[in-house]
Design an enzyme around this catalytic site. Structure first.
Site, mmCIF file in Angstrom:
data_model
loop_
_atom_site.group_PDB
_atom_site.id
_atom_site.type_symbol
_atom_site.label_atom_id
_atom_site.label_comp_id
_atom_site.label_asym_id
_atom_site.label_seq_id
_atom_site.Cartn_x
_atom_site.Cartn_y
_atom_site.Cartn_z
ATOM 1 N N TRP A 56 0.844 -1.193 0.000
ATOM 2 C CA TRP A 56 0.000 0.000 0.000
ATOM 3 C C TRP A 56 0.881 1.246 0.000
ATOM 4 O O TRP A 56 1.867 1.304 0.748
ATOM 5 C CB TRP A 56 -0.900 -0.020 1.229
ATOM 6 C CG TRP A 56 -2.016 0.971 1.178
ATOM 7 C CD1 TRP A 56 -1.977 2.265 1.604
ATOM 8 C CD2 TRP A 56 -3.336 0.747 0.673
ATOM 9 N NE1 TRP A 56 -3.190 2.885 1.393
ATOM 10 C CE2 TRP A 56 -4.047 1.963 0.831
ATOM 11 C CE3 TRP A 56 -3.983 -0.352 0.120
ATOM 12 C CZ2 TRP A 56 -5.375 2.105 0.449
ATOM 13 C CZ3 TRP A 56 -5.308 -0.214 -0.263
ATOM 14 C CH2 TRP A 56 -5.996 1.005 -0.106
ATOM 15 N N HIS A 106 -0.951 -5.540 6.709
ATOM 16 C CA HIS A 106 -1.839 -5.497 5.540
ATOM 17 C C HIS A 106 -1.091 -5.757 4.231
ATOM 18 O O HIS A 106 -1.604 -5.473 3.149
ATOM 19 C CB HIS A 106 -2.566 -4.155 5.482
ATOM 20 C CG HIS A 106 -3.435 -3.911 6.677
ATOM 21 N ND1 HIS A 106 -4.729 -4.382 6.773
ATOM 22 C CD2 HIS A 106 -3.170 -3.287 7.847
ATOM 23 C CE1 HIS A 106 -5.231 -4.050 7.943
ATOM 24 N NE2 HIS A 106 -4.306 -3.379 8.616
ATOM 25 N N HIS A 113 -4.242 -10.991 3.453
ATOM 26 C CA HIS A 113 -4.449 -10.649 4.859
ATOM 27 C C HIS A 113 -5.927 -10.465 5.175
ATOM 28 O O HIS A 113 -6.756 -10.319 4.283
ATOM 29 C CB HIS A 113 -3.704 -9.358 5.211
ATOM 30 C CG HIS A 113 -4.257 -8.149 4.512
ATOM 31 N ND1 HIS A 113 -3.921 -7.814 3.218
ATOM 32 C CD2 HIS A 113 -5.150 -7.198 4.915
ATOM 33 C CE1 HIS A 113 -4.570 -6.705 2.859
ATOM 34 N NE2 HIS A 113 -5.319 -6.322 3.881
ATOM 35 N N ASP A 148 -8.650 -8.045 7.475
ATOM 36 C CA ASP A 148 -8.844 -6.807 8.226
ATOM 37 C C ASP A 148 -9.668 -7.118 9.460
ATOM 38 O O ASP A 148 -10.771 -7.672 9.353
ATOM 39 C CB ASP A 148 -9.618 -5.777 7.398
ATOM 40 C CG ASP A 148 -8.779 -5.103 6.337
ATOM 41 O OD1 ASP A 148 -7.564 -5.340 6.284
ATOM 42 O OD2 ASP A 148 -9.371 -4.341 5.534
ATOM 43 N N HIS A 186 -9.328 -2.082 12.465
ATOM 44 C CA HIS A 186 -8.580 -1.381 11.420
ATOM 45 C C HIS A 186 -9.249 -0.060 11.052
ATOM 46 O O HIS A 186 -8.566 0.922 10.746
ATOM 47 C CB HIS A 186 -8.488 -2.297 10.198
ATOM 48 C CG HIS A 186 -7.753 -1.721 9.031
ATOM 49 N ND1 HIS A 186 -6.536 -1.092 9.146
ATOM 50 C CD2 HIS A 186 -8.078 -1.687 7.697
ATOM 51 C CE1 HIS A 186 -6.129 -0.696 7.947
ATOM 52 N NE2 HIS A 186 -7.047 -1.028 7.066
ATOM 53 N N HIS A 196 -15.927 -0.869 3.909
ATOM 54 C CA HIS A 196 -15.489 -1.509 5.148
ATOM 55 C C HIS A 196 -16.582 -1.406 6.219
ATOM 56 O O HIS A 196 -16.920 -2.405 6.879
ATOM 57 C CB HIS A 196 -14.219 -0.843 5.690
ATOM 58 C CG HIS A 196 -12.960 -1.262 5.015
ATOM 59 N ND1 HIS A 196 -12.538 -0.708 3.824
ATOM 60 C CD2 HIS A 196 -12.005 -2.178 5.365
ATOM 61 C CE1 HIS A 196 -11.378 -1.256 3.478
ATOM 62 N NE2 HIS A 196 -11.033 -2.153 4.390
ATOM 63 N N GLU A 240 -8.496 -9.894 2.065
ATOM 64 C CA GLU A 240 -8.029 -9.138 0.907
ATOM 65 C C GLU A 240 -6.749 -9.725 0.322
ATOM 66 O O GLU A 240 -6.000 -10.428 0.996
ATOM 67 C CB GLU A 240 -7.804 -7.672 1.308
ATOM 68 C CG GLU A 240 -9.098 -6.967 1.718
ATOM 69 C CD GLU A 240 -8.893 -5.607 2.348
ATOM 70 O OE1 GLU A 240 -9.820 -4.790 2.277
ATOM 71 O OE2 GLU A 240 -7.811 -5.350 2.936
#
Length: 215
Positions: A25, A55, A59, A61, A65, A166, A178
């Site tokens: 990310w 992440h 992974h 969440d 998060h 989310h 994800e």
């Protein structure tokens, strides 16, 4: 990426390999593995260490998060991440919600894994990926689905500050997986195993996600 099939157990590995060049990310902690001590130094063993964001790669969440009062990883029910799952192909959809999923038979499905692309270069963070509509949570709750998996790095866009997808999922009891790898996986029914690490207080966790072929 070639999907790794572990023939003796009929397992399909749908995890991204954690390599030192894996795309992360934007602005997040890069993944790095190195030896802290070599066998030559210790006289007996190699000892490795990793630095990573929780992440990076494939992974889950945890609700914490994106919600200060949400469950942390060590508080999650691990049963959510093991059991029957259906893989559905929605490749080509820029966004996915009720409108895109109503055409699929999802009756009796508890875990839904969405193939949104034909694969990507895992050493690069994607410039564009499929995200999810705010109505995704209520729709999945109606169907009895409690886990949503995607091959994208997030259910929301990179620049989202409201994290609508989310929150929609969390508000409707749907957990998030994800960065799975489904490019070579055929749509259909499987058993999913994607257990998070028991990281005290964490907002997410890497997983080794595999599918077991049924029949």
């Amino acid at each position: 990426m070639v999907v790794r099939i572990l023939d003796e157990h009929k397992l399909i590995d749908i995890s991204q390999p954690l390599t030192n060049d894996i795309g992360v990310w934007p602005g997040d902690t890069p993944f790095n593995f190195k030896l802290s001590f070599t066998k030559e130094q210790t006289g007996s063993v190699n000892i490795g260490q990793i630095t990573t964001s929780v992440h990076t790669g494939t992974h889950i969440d945890a609700p914490y998060h994106f919600d200060e009062h949400g469950e942390k990883v060590h508080e999650l029910d691990v049963n959510i991440y093991v059991g029957p799952a259906r893989v559905v192909d929605v490749t080509g959809c820029e966004m996915v919600g009720r409108e895109e999923l109503e055409r699929f038979d999802l009756e009796g499905v508890e875990r839904l894994l969405l193939k949104t692309s034909d694969g990507r270069d895992l050493s690069q963070f994607p410039e564009k990926f499929t995200t999810f509509r705010e109505n995704i949570g209520p729709f999945l709750k109606e169907k009895g689905i409690r886990l949503l998996g995607t091959d994208g790095p997030s259910v929301d866009a990179v620049d989202s500050k409201t994290m609508d997808a989310h929150h929609s999922l969390n508000d409707n009891g749907v957990y998030i997986l994800e960065n799975i790898v489904l490019s070579e996986v055929e749509p259909g029914d499987y058993e999913l195993i994607a257990l998070p690490l028991a990281i005290e207080g964490a907002d997410g966790s890497p997983v080794r996600a595999v599918l077991r072929q049924l029949g």
